[in-house]
Design a protein around this motif. Structure first.
Motif, mmCIF file in Angstrom:
data_model
loop_
_atom_site.group_PDB
_atom_site.id
_atom_site.type_symbol
_atom_site.label_atom_id
_atom_site.label_comp_id
_atom_site.label_asym_id
_atom_site.label_seq_id
_atom_site.Cartn_x
_atom_site.Cartn_y
_atom_site.Cartn_z
ATOM 1 N N GLU A 1 1.117 -1.023 0.134
ATOM 2 C CA GLU A 1 0.054 -0.046 0.248
ATOM 3 C C GLU A 1 1.179 1.387 -0.033
ATOM 4 O O GLU A 1 2.498 1.209 0.734
ATOM 5 C CB GLU A 1 -0.779 0.020 0.800
ATOM 6 C CG GLU A 1 -1.705 1.374 1.455
ATOM 7 C CD GLU A 1 -3.000 0.954 2.853
ATOM 8 O OE1 GLU A 1 -4.068 0.649 2.940
ATOM 9 O OE2 GLU A 1 -1.572 0.512 4.155
ATOM 10 N N THR A 2 0.213 2.062 -0.987
ATOM 11 C CA THR A 2 1.729 3.605 -1.109
ATOM 12 C C THR A 2 0.736 4.852 -0.205
ATOM 13 O O THR A 2 -0.657 4.598 -0.558
ATOM 14 C CB THR A 2 1.643 3.470 -2.335
ATOM 15 O OG1 THR A 2 2.263 2.903 -2.364
ATOM 16 C CG2 THR A 2 2.354 4.684 -2.099
ATOM 17 N N GLY B 1 3.209 8.615 -0.587
ATOM 18 C CA GLY B 1 4.825 8.475 -0.691
ATOM 19 C C GLY B 1 5.381 7.282 -0.091
ATOM 20 O O GLY B 1 6.143 6.687 -1.275
ATOM 21 N N ILE B 2 5.006 6.346 0.584
ATOM 22 C CA ILE B 2 5.745 5.816 1.469
ATOM 23 C C ILE B 2 5.106 4.157 1.492
ATOM 24 O O ILE B 2 3.412 4.358 1.441
ATOM 25 C CB ILE B 2 5.806 5.731 2.890
ATOM 26 C CG1 ILE B 2 6.488 6.975 2.790
ATOM 27 C CG2 ILE B 2 6.648 4.823 3.806
ATOM 28 C CD1 ILE B 2 5.959 7.633 4.469
ATOM 29 N N ARG B 3 5.458 3.239 0.951
ATOM 30 C CA ARG B 3 5.061 1.961 0.538
ATOM 31 C C ARG B 3 5.127 1.138 1.702
ATOM 32 O O ARG B 3 6.792 0.656 2.063
ATOM 33 C CB ARG B 3 6.389 1.376 -0.339
ATOM 34 C CG ARG B 3 5.173 0.618 -1.650
ATOM 35 C CD ARG B 3 6.053 0.309 -2.944
ATOM 36 N NE ARG B 3 6.863 -0.368 -2.668
ATOM 37 C CZ ARG B 3 7.407 -1.156 -3.509
ATOM 38 N NH1 ARG B 3 7.181 -1.433 -4.665
ATOM 39 N NH2 ARG B 3 8.233 -2.165 -3.486
ATOM 40 N N ARG B 4 4.218 0.303 1.545
ATOM 41 C CA ARG B 4 4.805 -0.840 3.190
ATOM 42 C C ARG B 4 2.789 -1.788 3.126
ATOM 43 O O ARG B 4 2.568 -1.586 2.369
ATOM 44 C CB ARG B 4 3.975 0.274 4.218
ATOM 45 C CG ARG B 4 2.395 0.480 4.712
ATOM 46 C CD ARG B 4 2.330 0.697 5.998
ATOM 47 N NE ARG B 4 0.340 0.775 6.636
ATOM 48 C CZ ARG B 4 -0.102 0.048 6.631
ATOM 49 N NH1 ARG B 4 0.458 -1.161 7.015
ATOM 50 N NH2 ARG B 4 -1.092 -0.293 6.225
ATOM 51 N N ASN C 1 -4.048 2.608 -5.277
ATOM 52 C CA ASN C 1 -2.429 2.322 -4.299
ATOM 53 C C ASN C 1 -2.007 1.453 -3.372
ATOM 54 O O ASN C 1 -0.983 1.547 -2.707
ATOM 55 C CB ASN C 1 -2.991 3.772 -2.879
ATOM 56 C CG ASN C 1 -3.784 3.476 -2.303
ATOM 57 O OD1 ASN C 1 -5.068 2.602 -2.303
ATOM 58 N ND2 ASN C 1 -3.798 3.474 -0.983
#
Ligand SMILES: Nc1ncnc2c1ncn2[C@@H]1O[C@H](COP(=O)(O)OP(=O)(O)OP(=O)(O)O)[C@@H](O)[C@H]1O
Ligand SMILES: [Mg+2]
Length: 346
Positions: free
Chosen positions: A43-44, A47-50, A68
């Motif tokens: 999941e973004t 701007g942070i993907r986790r 996203n």
């Protein structure tokens, strides 16, 4: 007080079949403790993907995620395609396997990982690094056909030849075994995924219906077959109509599916025949006696045993629990001294 209490720092030694479709984990002293799809949902946000979900939870989201969120399968044709995600997935599954076993195990474990027999040095190092970063103290590799054969109870360490055909999601491996080694190996980049693709392509072409990979796989489970035995069956399929663009339900005949799967089945049959041609006569004589043993999820395709048997003139047997054979064999190699010789250090 449990027996484990005497060894508070005993490490959780593991054997892991990191497959294209499924990951299966064997815990030393326990057996199979986890089997889940090799799927990760990311999941973004800002701007942070986790990582959002892994395994069963992630597979349920396949083809249903918003923009996203992306669903990734970090392995392709049995080897790691996305190292970072594969590592995340491995860490998650190791933690979950220990939780599933319901025991508290600490320390860094020895880990046996299964690799396709045709995998390159670079691919083997990639999987070793993934396991090391996931906390392994020592990493061993085992060739998948060897693990499959041990898991299927074949007499691999004795002077008796045998043949195993492991049909996975992204690859099919044929192995001829004798006296603790692989006399012949043959890897094909075909398996259950290609069957799903063939079903989706057929449905689109002849029924003007777009379906996702999860739906194609479901059709394969329902009415998929290498040949029809008994009354032909039908299945209902739901997808988006290519022309009208609206959700539509249609009916599909089993014969159509058999035809759509024909190419993949043919490639598997040809692979087995080629491997037989490469087999020494004394070993071949043993295979006539013991038959060809099929493992892997793809071996569950209805009628595949019949087609393979007719094409080779040999008996074909599907192993018990085919989805777990490779992990079970790797686990036994870790536990039993008899098999230690089949593990490779990297
Ligand atoms: N009943 C069934 N009929 C047909 N195919 C099946 C059945 N059950 C599982 N499969 C297929 O088996 C495949 C998964 O098998 P398996 O878990 O052995 O693969 P894998 O080890 O992850 O892949 P690989 O060995 O290629 O890396 C999938 O394509 C799945 O659709
Ligand atoms: Mg496999």
């Amino acid at each position: 007080m449990s027996f484990m209490g005497f060894f508070p720092f005993r490490a959780a030694d593991l054997a892991i079949d990191l497959g294209t479709a499924n990951t299966v984990v064997y815990l030393k002293g326990h057996g199979i403790v986890l089997g889940e799809p090799s799927v990760v949902t990311l999941e973004t946000i800002n701007g942070i993907r986790r990582v959002r979900a892994v395994g069963d939870d992630a597979k349920l989201m396949l083809g249903k995620t918003p923009d996203n969120v992306e669903t990734i399968r970090p392995l392709r044709h049995g080897v790691i395609a996305d190292l970072e995600i594969a590592e995340e997935m491995l860490k998650h599954f190791i933690a979950k396997a220990k939780a599933n076993a319901g025991v508290r195990l600490r320390g860094s474990p020895e880990i046996v990982l299964c690799v396709p027999s045709g995998s390159t040095v670079v691919e083997r190092r990639a999987i070793r690094d993934a396991a090391t970063n996931a906390g392994a103290r020592k990493v061993w590799l085992i060739d998948e056909p060897m693990a499959a054969a041990i898991g299927a109870d074949l007499p691999v360490t004795r002077p008796i030849g045998s043949m195993v055909v492991d049909i996975g999601g992204g690859s099919t491996e044929v192995g001829v075994l004798s006296v603790g080694g692989l006399a012949v190996t043959l890897s094909l980049r075909v398996g259950g995924d290609q069957m799903d693709d063939a079903i989706a392509a057929h449905v689109r072409r002849t029924h003007n219906l777009v379906i996702g990979e999860a739906t194609a796989e479901r059709i394969k489970f329902d009415i998929g077959a290498a040949t029809i035995s008994g009354e032909p069956r039908v299945a209902k399929i739901r997808g988006r109509d290519v022309v009208r663009g609206v959700p539509t339900e249609k009916q599909i005949e089993q014969e159509e599916i058999v035809e759509a799967l024909g190419e993949t089945v043919g490639q598997i049959v040809d692979g087995v025949r080629n491997a037989l041609e490469m087999t020494a006569p004394e070993i071949a004589a043993d295979i006539i006696e013991g038959g060809i043993v099929m493992t892997g999820g793809g071996s569950l395709l209805a009628g595949l045993d019949t087609v393979l048997s007719e094409a080779t003139g040999l008996p074909v047997i599907r192993a018990d629990d085919p989805l777990y054979c490779v992990a079970r064999g790797a686990g036994r190699a870790l536990e039993e001294m008899e098999y230690r010789g089949v593990l490779h250090a990297v």
